[in-house]
Design a protein around this motif. Structure first.
Motif, PDB file in Angstrom:
ATOM      1  N   LEU A 206      50.493  36.999  50.873  1.00 24.87           N
ATOM      2  CA  LEU A 206      51.204  37.761  49.845  1.00 24.87           C
ATOM      3  C   LEU A 206      51.349  36.834  48.644  1.00 24.87           C
ATOM      4  CD1 LEU A 206      52.888  40.256  48.939  1.00 24.87           C
ATOM      5  CD2 LEU A 206      54.865  39.197  50.055  1.00 24.87           C
ATOM      6  N   PHE A 207      50.863  37.261  47.471  1.00 22.47           N
ATOM      7  CA  PHE A 207      50.785  36.341  46.346  1.00 22.47           C
ATOM      8  C   PHE A 207      50.743  37.094  45.018  1.00 22.47           C
ATOM      9  CE2 PHE A 207      46.634  37.427  47.978  1.00 22.47           C
ATOM     10  CZ  PHE A 207      45.888  37.742  46.860  1.00 22.47           C
ATOM     11  N   LYS A 208      50.919  36.342  43.940  1.00 21.75           N
ATOM     12  CA  LYS A 208      50.729  36.853  42.581  1.00 21.75           C
ATOM     13  C   LYS A 208      49.746  35.941  41.868  1.00 21.75           C
ATOM     14  CE  LYS A 208      55.274  38.942  41.627  1.00 21.75           C
ATOM     15  NZ  LYS A 208      56.492  38.840  40.770  1.00 21.75           N
ATOM     16  N   ARG A 209      48.785  36.549  41.196  1.00 15.20           N
ATOM     17  CA  ARG A 209      47.855  35.766  40.384  1.00 15.20           C
ATOM     18  C   ARG A 209      48.264  35.890  38.916  1.00 15.20           C
ATOM     19  NH1 ARG A 209      42.142  36.890  43.563  1.00 15.20           N
ATOM     20  NH2 ARG A 209      42.816  39.057  43.651  1.00 15.20           N
ATOM     21  N   VAL A 210      48.254  34.773  38.215  1.00 18.21           N
ATOM     22  CA  VAL A 210      48.577  34.734  36.786  1.00 18.21           C
ATOM     23  C   VAL A 210      47.282  34.467  36.034  1.00 18.21           C
ATOM     24  CG1 VAL A 210      49.944  33.614  34.990  1.00 18.21           C
ATOM     25  CG2 VAL A 210      50.889  33.864  37.303  1.00 18.21           C
ATOM     26  N   TRP A 211      46.984  35.337  35.051  1.00 16.04           N
ATOM     27  CA  TRP A 211      45.708  35.260  34.340  1.00 16.04           C
ATOM     28  C   TRP A 211      45.908  34.737  32.924  1.00 16.04           C
ATOM     29  CZ3 TRP A 211      41.637  37.211  37.390  1.00 16.04           C
ATOM     30  CH2 TRP A 211      42.042  37.905  38.530  1.00 16.04           C
ATOM     31  N   ASP A 212      44.925  33.974  32.427  1.00 14.61           N
ATOM     32  CA  ASP A 212      45.007  33.498  31.051  1.00 14.61           C
ATOM     33  C   ASP A 212      44.353  34.506  30.103  1.00 14.61           C
ATOM     34  OD1 ASP A 212      42.242  33.176  31.130  1.00 14.61           O
ATOM     35  OD2 ASP A 212      42.335  31.019  31.523  1.00 14.61           O
ATOM     36  N   GLN A 213      44.335  34.192  28.813  1.00 18.11           N
ATOM     37  CA  GLN A 213      43.827  35.133  27.814  1.00 18.11           C
ATOM     38  C   GLN A 213      42.321  35.350  27.913  1.00 18.11           C
ATOM     39  OE1 GLN A 213      45.269  33.566  24.084  1.00 18.11           O
ATOM     40  NE2 GLN A 213      47.192  34.709  24.231  1.00 18.11           N
ATOM     41  N   GLU A 214      41.621  34.421  28.578  1.00 18.72           N
ATOM     42  CA  GLU A 214      40.171  34.581  28.751  1.00 18.72           C
ATOM     43  C   GLU A 214      39.831  35.372  30.007  1.00 18.72           C
ATOM     44  OE1 GLU A 214      41.408  31.369  27.742  1.00 18.72           O
ATOM     45  OE2 GLU A 214      40.957  32.207  25.760  1.00 18.72           O
ATOM     46  N   GLY A 215      40.855  35.794  30.749  1.00 18.33           N
ATOM     47  CA  GLY A 215      40.614  36.588  31.953  1.00 18.33           C
ATOM     48  C   GLY A 215      40.381  35.762  33.199  1.00 18.33           C
ATOM     49  N   ASN A 216      40.668  34.461  33.127  1.00 18.39           N
ATOM     50  CA  ASN A 216      40.534  33.599  34.303  1.00 18.39           C
ATOM     51  C   ASN A 216      41.884  33.449  35.000  1.00 18.39           C
ATOM     52  OD1 ASN A 216      37.747  32.938  33.764  1.00 18.39           O
ATOM     53  ND2 ASN A 216      38.474  31.574  32.142  1.00 18.39           N
ATOM     54  N   ILE A 217      41.831  33.201  36.294  1.00 16.11           N
ATOM     55  CA  ILE A 217      43.071  32.960  37.035  1.00 16.11           C
ATOM     56  C   ILE A 217      43.614  31.597  36.637  1.00 16.11           C
ATOM     57  CG2 ILE A 217      44.135  32.721  39.299  1.00 16.11           C
ATOM     58  CD1 ILE A 217      41.914  34.492  40.414  1.00 16.11           C
ATOM     59  N   GLU A 218      44.842  31.596  36.118  1.00 13.06           N
ATOM     60  CA  GLU A 218      45.476  30.359  35.651  1.00 13.06           C
ATOM     61  C   GLU A 218      46.200  29.658  36.791  1.00 13.06           C
ATOM     62  OE1 GLU A 218      49.137  30.106  32.857  1.00 13.06           O
ATOM     63  OE2 GLU A 218      47.369  30.275  31.574  1.00 13.06           O
ATOM     64  N   LYS A 219      46.914  30.443  37.596  1.00  8.35           N
ATOM     65  CA  LYS A 219      47.621  29.895  38.755  1.00  8.35           C
ATOM     66  C   LYS A 219      47.914  31.014  39.738  1.00  8.35           C
ATOM     67  CE  LYS A 219      52.139  30.166  36.447  1.00  8.35           C
ATOM     68  NZ  LYS A 219      53.304  29.401  35.974  1.00  8.35           N
ATOM     69  N   VAL A 220      48.252  30.623  40.952  1.00  8.04           N
ATOM     70  CA  VAL A 220      48.597  31.576  42.003  1.00  8.04           C
ATOM     71  C   VAL A 220      49.970  31.206  42.557  1.00  8.04           C
ATOM     72  CG1 VAL A 220      48.023  32.458  44.296  1.00  8.04           C
ATOM     73  CG2 VAL A 220      46.196  32.020  42.638  1.00  8.04           C
ATOM     74  N   LEU A 221      50.857  32.177  42.605  1.00 12.47           N
ATOM     75  CA  LEU A 221      52.163  32.007  43.244  1.00 12.47           C
ATOM     76  C   LEU A 221      52.048  32.565  44.655  1.00 12.47           C
ATOM     77  CD1 LEU A 221      54.437  33.249  40.310  1.00 12.47           C
ATOM     78  CD2 LEU A 221      53.635  30.928  40.767  1.00 12.47           C
ATOM     79  N   LEU A 222      52.201  31.713  45.648  1.00 19.44           N
ATOM     80  CA  LEU A 222      51.991  32.100  47.045  1.00 19.44           C
ATOM     81  C   LEU A 222      53.337  32.302  47.734  1.00 19.44           C
ATOM     82  CD1 LEU A 222      49.925  32.533  49.330  1.00 19.44           C
ATOM     83  CD2 LEU A 222      50.073  30.072  49.798  1.00 19.44           C
ATOM     84  N   TYR A 223      53.603  33.537  48.142  1.00 20.38           N
ATOM     85  CA  TYR A 223      54.891  33.883  48.758  1.00 20.38           C
ATOM     86  C   TYR A 223      54.837  33.845  50.281  1.00 20.38           C
ATOM     87  CZ  TYR A 223      56.293  35.310  44.099  1.00 20.38           C
ATOM     88  OH  TYR A 223      56.590  35.309  42.766  1.00 20.38           O
TER      89      TYR A 223
END
Length: 285
Positions: A206-223
């Motif tokens: 279970l997680f959230k992906r954070v995307w940058d302005q170029e559409g790449n995954i910047e970081k993942v918050l892992l719950y």
């Protein structure tokens, strides 16, 4: 000092935010909020305005406790989502008044289990909770790092993406995790189930992906990352390959309140992840 207690529903949003910001002034981590972030936290974490309280000294808000209730594994649990007392009122009995009041609320709501988390270094708060019958049951950590993933790691397992709301239907879903890691607090996130090539379940994340302005995954918050088979290093690497989309660029992964009892947490600590914050999970039955 003349302390009165009011429900959050009987207070203005400015009084609530003032109580929160004063209550956590000089805290171990920065918790200052605006009216917008305060309201969003109430909604996102399922906190109850009718069961949260604010302490006033005359007209001044000087303390706060936020509370929520959920059914987990058939039991009604409560969560103390933050107890704060203004600096000038600490050590004067306000914390005890707040705790006495919320335990009455828990009893009225027929909660079977009361839960909370406290920063490990906050020994004063931990002692207070212990006085009211809470016990430390686990250590929870925020870890940060970039997992090393081999180019063919993702080929080792199969994955299926589902909504967080579907997780409780899995026979191996673990609902007994920290409040902020339960699916109800991560409705805007993503969930994946993992299988071996014979379609035997391996676990889920279970997680959230954070995307940058170029559409790449910047970081993942892992719950949550739960494994139901014997631990294998290649399985963990394959899961991170699925979560982080490793082919594009290295991705920072941050665990949220990961249990130290979880084998995945130990794996990350042994493989270059650094501990940024540690909390104790406390329970009163």
């Amino acid at each position: 000092m003349n302390i009165t207690i009011k429900k959050l529903t009987d207070c203005t949003i400015n009084e609530a935010v003032t109580a929160w910001n004063k209550g956590f002034e000089g805290y171990f981590v920065k918790l200052e909020m605006t009216p917008e972030t305060f309201f969003n936290r109430l909604v996102n974490e399922g906190l109850s305005m009718n069961h949260s309280i604010i302490a006033f000294d005359q007209e001044n808000p000087v303390g706060i406790v936020l509370n929520g209730f959920r059914i987990v594994d058939g039991k009604k649990i409560s969560w103390n989502g933050g107890t704060g007392v203004a600096t000038e009122h600490r050590g004067k009995g306000v914390s005890k008044l707040l705790m006495e009041e919320i335990l009455k609320i828990y009893q009225e709501e027929e909660a079977e289990v009361a839960t909370l988390e406290a920063i490990k270094e906050n020994e004063r708060a931990i002692r207070l909770y212990e006085q009211f019958g809470y016990q430390v049951v686990d250590s929870l950590v925020y870890l940060s790092g970039t997992p090393e993933i081999q180019s063919d790691s993702g080929d080792g397992i199969l994955s299926r993406t589902i909504r967080p709301e579907q997780l409780p239907a899995l026979p191996f879903y673990n609902g007994n995790v920290a409040w902020q890691c339960q699916w109800q607090s991560v409705k805007s996130g993503e969930a994946q189930i993992y299988f071996d090539h014979d379609h035997n379940p391996l676990g889920y994340a279970l997680f959230k992906r954070v995307w940058d302005q170029e559409g790449n995954i910047e970081k993942v918050l892992l719950y949550q990352l739960e494994l139901i088979q014997d631990f294998k290093e290649e399985t963990i690497q394959a899961i991170f390959a699925k979560i982080t989309d490793w082919e594009n660029n290295p991705v920072n992964v941050i665990t949220i309140n990961a249990s130290m009892k979880n084998v995945a947490t130990q794996y990350l600590l042994n493989n270059g992840f650094t501990k940024t914050t540690e909390q104790v999970q406390m329970v009163k039955r």
